[in-house]
Design an enzyme around this catalytic site. Sequence first.
Site, PDB file in Angstrom:
ATOM      1  N   LYS A 225      28.442  49.138 -21.728  1.00 54.91           N
ATOM      2  CA  LYS A 225      27.728  49.698 -20.570  1.00 54.91           C
ATOM      3  C   LYS A 225      27.426  48.596 -19.563  1.00 54.91           C
ATOM      4  O   LYS A 225      26.719  47.640 -19.863  1.00 54.91           O
ATOM      5  CB  LYS A 225      26.425  50.359 -21.034  1.00 54.91           C
ATOM      6  N   LYS A 237      12.484  54.759 -11.546  1.00 63.21           N
ATOM      7  CA  LYS A 237      11.644  54.125 -12.550  1.00 63.21           C
ATOM      8  C   LYS A 237      10.365  53.597 -11.897  1.00 63.21           C
ATOM      9  O   LYS A 237      10.382  53.183 -10.736  1.00 63.21           O
ATOM     10  CB  LYS A 237      12.371  52.938 -13.188  1.00 63.21           C
ATOM     11  N   ASP A 248      20.472  45.713 -17.711  1.00 65.23           N
ATOM     12  CA  ASP A 248      21.085  46.970 -18.129  1.00 65.23           C
ATOM     13  C   ASP A 248      22.604  46.877 -18.229  1.00 65.23           C
ATOM     14  O   ASP A 248      23.255  47.861 -18.564  1.00 65.23           O
ATOM     15  CB  ASP A 248      20.679  48.099 -17.174  1.00 65.23           C
ATOM     16  N   ASP A 307      18.171  58.953 -14.497  1.00 64.26           N
ATOM     17  CA  ASP A 307      17.920  57.705 -15.216  1.00 64.26           C
ATOM     18  C   ASP A 307      18.599  57.695 -16.577  1.00 64.26           C
ATOM     19  O   ASP A 307      18.523  56.694 -17.294  1.00 64.26           O
ATOM     20  CB  ASP A 307      16.407  57.483 -15.368  1.00 64.26           C
ATOM     21  N   GLU A 309      21.769  57.496 -16.960  1.00 63.85           N
ATOM     22  CA  GLU A 309      23.059  57.255 -16.304  1.00 63.85           C
ATOM     23  C   GLU A 309      24.046  56.509 -17.191  1.00 63.85           C
ATOM     24  O   GLU A 309      25.248  56.625 -17.011  1.00 63.85           O
ATOM     25  CB  GLU A 309      22.846  56.493 -14.996  1.00 63.85           C
ATOM     26  N   ARG A 311      24.925  56.872 -20.286  1.00 65.25           N
ATOM     27  CA  ARG A 311      25.810  57.741 -21.059  1.00 65.25           C
ATOM     28  C   ARG A 311      26.850  58.421 -20.172  1.00 65.25           C
ATOM     29  O   ARG A 311      27.931  58.791 -20.643  1.00 65.25           O
ATOM     30  CB  ARG A 311      24.973  58.769 -21.825  1.00 65.25           C
TER      31      ARG A 311
END
Length: 457
Positions: A225, A237, A248, A307, A309, A311
Site C-alpha cells: 500500500k 481525519k 501511510d 478514509d 482508501e 483497500r
Amino acid sequence: MSHPAYAAPDTPALPLHLVDAAGFSAWRAARPAAIGAWLDAQGFDGAAGSFALLPGDTGAAGAVLGVGDRLDPYAYAHAPTALPAGAWTPAAELPAAEQAALQLGWGLGSYRFTRYRKAKGAQAQLRLPALDAETLAVLQAVERVRDWVNTPTQDMGPDQLEAEARALAQAHGAQVEVFAGQALLEHNFPAIHAVGRASHRAPRLIALRWGHEHTGRPHLALVGKGVCFDTGGLDLKPADGMRNMKKDMGGAAHALALAGLVMARQLPVRLTVLVPAVENAVGPDALRPGEIIATRKGLSVEVDNTDAEGRLILCDALAYAAEQQPGLVLDFATLTGAARIALGPDLPALFANDDAVAEAWLAAGRQTHDPVWRMPLWRPYLRYLHSNVADIANAGSRMAGAVTAALYLERFLPENLPWAHLDTYAWNDNSRPGRPAGGEALGLRSAWAMLRARYAG
C-alpha cells in the site's frame, strides 16, 4: 562491504564482554577482585540493557554489556549509544548465530535519520572479524523502510516512490512498468485512479519484475500500500489522526525493501512487486462518500468512507497480481487502526487463507524476534461490508475493523491462490534501544526468513 555502524577489521578496538544475568556470577568470579569491587560499586549485575566500563591504567580497558536472550538482536541494541565512541570487539569468540544477532542489533541501535539535520555526536562502532553478508542485507532493508517512512510527503510522493522503485530495479537488473494518471483508466485500474485523482500528484501503479527469464522458478508477488499521504479524503481525519500520515506508504516501503532483499540475496524466484501509489487528497475531484466505483476485478464498490482508501487501491493491485498467476501473494499495508487497538503497535496483524503460509510466517517471527500475530478471516463478518446498491462496500460497521478490511481484500483474489496480508503499523511512537521513534520495519525480517526457508531451504 561496509557500514558506518561497523569498524574495519584492522581498527584498534577495546574488548566487550557480553554477559547475562544467569551467567554473571560465574563471569564475575573469574575477574580480579578489584574488578568485582568496581562493578559492585556501580550496582552492575548483568541485567539486560545495562553496561559498565572496566577500568585500566590510563582509562577504560574495556566494557561489560548486559544482554538478555543472546539470539535477540535487540538485546545488543543499547550498545552503540551507551558505550563511548570508538571501536569495540567481542572479548570472546561467539557462535555464528549470536554474532549475527550482535551484528544486527548493533546496526539497529545505530540508526539515525539524517536527511534534514546532522547527527549529533559519534557512536560506538562494532568490530568483527568479518561481517555476515545476509545480516547486513537485512539491516539495510530495515534502514530503507525507516528512511522512506520517515521522509515527509513533500519528498516522498507517488513520483518519488516510483523513483525509489526504479533505483532499486536498476541496482538489481529488474524491470519497471508504471501506469500513471489517465493510463490507470486506460489499463483498467479504476479504483487506484479514483482514490488518487484529487491530488496534484498523479496516482500510479508501479510494477517491478525480476527473474522472469527463469521460467521454471516459483513466482512470488509482493504488493504494498503506497498512500503517500492520507488526509482521509472528504471524510477528513482530525489533526492528531493526520499528523503522521506520511507513514501511510509503509506497506509499500516494506514490499520494496523485501524485494531488495530477495534480489540482493538472489532468492531463486520470479518476482513481481506491485505498488499502487497515491495521495488521498481533498479537492474538487475528490472521491465522495456514497459513490460507486469500478474495480479491476469487475466488482462494484460503494464508498462508505473515503478514509478506507487503502483497500481500494490494494484491491486493483491484488486482482492484477492474481492475473500473473503467482504461487504466493504477500501484501503489506498500514491498513487499519483496528489492528493497533487489537494488538498494539509492536505486533502486526497477519491474515492468511493458507494455514501452511501462516504457520511458516509465525515460526519465522519467533526465530527472528520479529513477531506477527495471526488474526481470523472470519467470513461471516462479510455482512458488515454489505451494500444495498453495489457488490460490496469498502467499510461499514466499527466491529472487527481489521478483519473486515482483510475480508474485503480477499474478495479480489481467487480462492486457490495462497495469500497472506500483513496489517503493520510501520512506526514507533517513542524510542527504545534499536527502535527509534519514527518509521519502522515490522514483519519485514520475519517475512524474509519465511521466504528464504520456503524457496531456498
